[in-house]
Design an enzyme around this catalytic site. Structure first.
Site, PDB file in Angstrom:
ATOM      1  N   HIS A 121      88.801 102.550  67.644  1.00 21.20           N
ATOM      2  CA  HIS A 121      88.579 103.883  67.207  1.00 21.20           C
ATOM      3  C   HIS A 121      89.750 104.774  67.790  1.00 21.20           C
ATOM      4  CE1 HIS A 121      86.620 107.928  67.906  1.00 21.20           C
ATOM      5  NE2 HIS A 121      85.930 107.657  67.377  1.00 21.20           N
ATOM      6  N   ASP A 198      86.768 100.086  76.076  1.00 19.75           N
ATOM      7  CA  ASP A 198      86.057 101.109  75.469  1.00 19.75           C
ATOM      8  C   ASP A 198      84.814 100.852  75.252  1.00 19.75           C
ATOM      9  OD1 ASP A 198      84.825 103.021  73.867  1.00 19.75           O
ATOM     10  OD2 ASP A 198      86.628 102.993  72.318  1.00 19.75           O
ATOM     11  N   GLN A 201      80.193 101.916  72.244  1.00 22.67           N
ATOM     12  CA  GLN A 201      79.213 101.382  71.576  1.00 22.67           C
ATOM     13  C   GLN A 201      78.759 100.454  72.237  1.00 22.67           C
ATOM     14  OE1 GLN A 201      78.459 102.738  68.945  1.00 22.67           O
ATOM     15  NE2 GLN A 201      80.023 104.123  68.273  1.00 22.67           N
ATOM     16  N   LYS A 224      76.149 109.217  73.423  1.00 26.10           N
ATOM     17  CA  LYS A 224      75.501 108.022  72.596  1.00 26.10           C
ATOM     18  C   LYS A 224      74.293 107.120  73.122  1.00 26.10           C
ATOM     19  CE  LYS A 224      80.284 107.604  70.786  1.00 26.10           C
ATOM     20  NZ  LYS A 224      80.204 107.884  69.305  1.00 26.10           N
ATOM     21  N   CYS A 362      86.218 106.641  61.639  1.00 28.24           N
ATOM     22  CA  CYS A 362      87.395 106.967  62.788  1.00 28.24           C
ATOM     23  C   CYS A 362      88.204 105.601  63.259  1.00 28.24           C
ATOM     24  CB  CYS A 362      86.658 107.298  64.071  1.00 28.24           C
ATOM     25  SG  CYS A 362      86.180 109.039  63.898  1.00 28.24           S
TER      26      CYS A 362
HETATM   27  C1  PLP Z   1      84.141 102.913  69.812  1.00 35.24           C
HETATM   28  C2  PLP Z   1      84.208 104.281  70.171  1.00 35.24           C
HETATM   29  N1  PLP Z   1      85.307 104.708  70.911  1.00 35.24           N
HETATM   30  C3  PLP Z   1      85.427 106.072  71.580  1.00 35.24           C
HETATM   31  C4  PLP Z   1      84.505 107.115  70.818  1.00 35.24           C
HETATM   32  C5  PLP Z   1      84.690 108.376  71.049  1.00 35.24           C
HETATM   33  O1  PLP Z   1      83.750 108.945  71.864  1.00 35.24           O
HETATM   34  P1  PLP Z   1      83.468 110.616  72.324  1.00 35.24           P
HETATM   35  O2  PLP Z   1      83.683 111.079  71.038  1.00 35.24           O
HETATM   36  O3  PLP Z   1      82.364 110.709  72.778  1.00 35.24           O
HETATM   37  O4  PLP Z   1      84.676 110.718  73.171  1.00 35.24           O
HETATM   38  C6  PLP Z   1      83.611 106.622  69.874  1.00 35.24           C
HETATM   39  C7  PLP Z   1      82.671 107.606  69.162  1.00 35.24           C
HETATM   40  O5  PLP Z   1      82.444 107.490  67.798  1.00 35.24           O
HETATM   41  C8  PLP Z   1      83.527 105.139  69.587  1.00 35.24           C
HETATM   42  O6  PLP Z   1      82.393 104.748  68.715  1.00 35.24           O
END
Ligand code: PLP
Lengths: 408, 150
Positions: A121, A198, A201, A224, A362
């Site tokens: 992401h 990270d 998910q 999430k 993303c």
């Molecule tokens: C794998 C992953 N990392 C990071 C994020 C970013 O999360 P946040 O927007 O809550 O900071 C997301 C959200 O879509 C994600 O799916």
């Protein structure tokens, strides 16, 4: 017992309609609905307990501090960490930036290597690009296998004697494969490499045990996992947090300072929590974790797996559907309809009351890998039902994706 | 507009311009055109609009790039509408189109085929797609006019 109908009753959003139709929400990887207990606990802070934390000697303040501490403890229990290893942030993005700028920036030097994958992401790519620019470290990408997996073999192949950090999602948000994180941390630690996960998910869908995974840092977002937006967590091993520098400085994170510029910071985790916290968010997060723990993460994982299986089996029967992540474990299906642009199909599904995501999700570096410009993504949560999947399957059978633009 | 076009015709017009666009071209002599790059973040659209004018007349108008059915067909139809028009006429057409998208009263006749997008406003997420080409061209014409007045 897992009873999805009882669970759904707790979510006010299911009363909402979209395009005049029953709302079918399959964009849970983007964010999730909130149960009424979460909403009520947020309100409780504003209606009954408003006051700032750490800043007063009166009852209201004491109660807020108590809830913050309890929540920290609950998060720790939820992922099997120690209370003082839990830092409140605004979300995954902020958590990763905190590690990148608080740890990476101070401990990397020119020639060191940071390893990522192409499926990351943006939040787990761009901070590292910046750190590489500042420190002179190099970014390297661990190749994925043909079907999109991250294997220990490829990790070993990519690591060199200069590798200092591996920053990867425990499950990627487009393809939904779990990475062999235990093997990766075991190998990485044998080479003195730090593994930064990270978990955006991962944590919402799987029982998380940071001790067992032996991961060094882990980021995730409350929104999430049925919690509010604007609150998230950075977990870090205690000894690493003691070395890490604050990314933000200010009130709430210092013990003392004087006009001679002598400054003493608080100990972790408060050291990393400058400024007034998202207290309402913490109240909401507490209720969210209580909600998840009551259902049980094992039950959630099993149920979501069944949902995905059910959907895959039905989608496979539709010859016009191409699935890109057939064997993935996370409750995500990435697909396209032949000869229909992802966004066009998503608009058509919208007209049927079905919320799915289209586009690059993303993970913009993934195009070259998937060899398509955009995909559709459905992502499940434990409150979804097979009945909702049937609505999607029926809509996907319809051919007239332009239908929505006709006059009625 | 349901009085003038059947559903089948709407579908045919959109698909024709999407699958066999008339004005989608690879341009080799970019330097002879005014070029504007337009993209949207929530859709895949990533297009270039090429414009050539002579005095006040739009001589050429092309587009190229990656686009969903709505962006592709609306941009293609737009090119056909403005070629050989004066800049002022082109702007009038675009303004009428915007009125239609905003669900205001508009003149059907000058929009011709472009009226197939009359229902886009019901799909909020796609309004951007239906207007990305029109917006780009409008801005190109307006900023050229400013340059000439300066
Ligand atoms: C794998 C992953 N990392 C990071 C994020 C970013 O999360 P946040 O927007 O809550 O900071 C997301 C959200 O879509 C994600 O799916």
């Amino acid at each position: 017992m897992f009873n999805v109908n009882e669970i759904r009753k707790k979510f006010p959003m299911f009363k909402v309609k979209m395009q005049g139709k029953r709302l079918v929400f399959f964009d849970n990887a983007a964010t999730t609905f909130k149960p009424i207990t979460v909403i009520n606990n947020i309100n409780k802070y504003y209606v009954l307990q408003t006051s700032n934390s750490q800043r007063g000697d009166y009852d209201l303040c004491y109660n807020v501090d108590k809830t913050i501490l309890e929540t920290r403890g609950l998060v720790a229990k939820f992922i099997n960490a120690k209370t003082e290893e839990i830092i409140f942030t605004s979300g995954t993005t902020m958590s990763i930036n905190l590690v990148a700028f608080g740890y990476g920036m101070y401990f990397l030097k020119s020639g060191d290597e940071i390893l990522l994958t192409e499926a990351e992401h943006a939040s787990n790519v761009l901070p590292w690009f910046n750190i590489a620019k500042i420190t002179g470290a190099k970014i390297k990408f661990i190749p994925l296998t043909k079907d999109g997996r991250l294997t220990i073999k490829n990790v070993k192949k990519t690591v060199s004697k200069n590798t200092k950090i591996i920053a990867i999602a425990l499950v990627t948000n487009v393809l939904g494969f779990y990475v062999p994180i235990k093997e990766i941390t075991l190998f990485a630690h044998s080479k003195n490499i730090i593994v930064i996960g990270d978990g955006a998910q991962y944590v919402p869908h799987k029982r998380t045990n940071v001790l067992d995974l032996d991961i060094d840092f882990l980021s995730f977002s409350a929104h999430k996992m049925c919690g509010p937006t604007g609150i998230g967590i950075l977990y870090g091993k205690k000894m690493l947090l003691e070395k890490m520098n604050p990314f933000l400085t200010g009130g709430g994170m210092n013990d003392s300072f004087d006009i001679k510029k002598n400054v003493v910071y608080l100990d972790p985790p408060e050291k990393f929590e400058a400024g007034t916290l998202n207290i309402a968010g913490i109240f909401g997060l507490k209720a969210a974790i209580e909600f998840l723990m009551k259902i049980g993460m094992k039950n959630i994982e099993e149920y979501e797996k069944k949902l995905r299986c059910y959907a895959i089996n039905k989608m496979k029967k539709n010859k016009n559907i191409v699935i890109y992540n057939m064997g993935a474990e996370a409750p995500i299906i990435t697909f396209n309809k032949k000869n229909v642009f992802a966004q066009d199909e998503a608009t058509f599904l919208n007209s049927r009351g079905i919320a799915v995501r289209s586009g690059k999700h993303c993970a913009k570096m993934l195009d070259a890998f998937l060899k398509v410009a955009a995909t559709l993504r459905v992502s499940f949560c434990f409150y979804n039902t097979t009945e909702e999947i049937d609505i999607l399957i029926d809509a996907l059978k319809e051919d007239n994706f332009l239908d929505v633009y006709y006059s009625k | 507009m349901s009085t003038t076009l059947s559903n089948e015709m709407i579908k045919q017009i959109m698909l024709d311009h999407y699958q066999n666009p008339t004005y989608k071209k690879k341009i080799s002599d970019r330097q002879n055109y005014i070029v504007l790059h337009a993209r949207s973040h929530n859709c895949i659209d990533n297009i270039h609009i090429y414009l050539k004018t002579n005095n006040n007349i739009i001589q050429q108008c092309f587009w190229d790039g990656e686009a969903c059915v709505i962006t592709a067909s609306s941009t293609d139809i737009m090119c056909g509408l403005v070629i050989n028009k004066t800049k002022k006429e082109a702007c009038q057409i675009i303004e009428e189109y915007f009125k239609m998208i905003e669900e205001k009263k508009f003149k059907e006749d000058i929009l011709q085929e472009a009226i197939v997008f009359v229902n886009v406003s019901k799909q909020l997420a796609r309004v951007k797609c239906a207007t990305i080409g029109f917006n780009a061209l409008y801005n190109m014409i307006k900023s050229e006019a400013e340059k000439n007045n300066a």
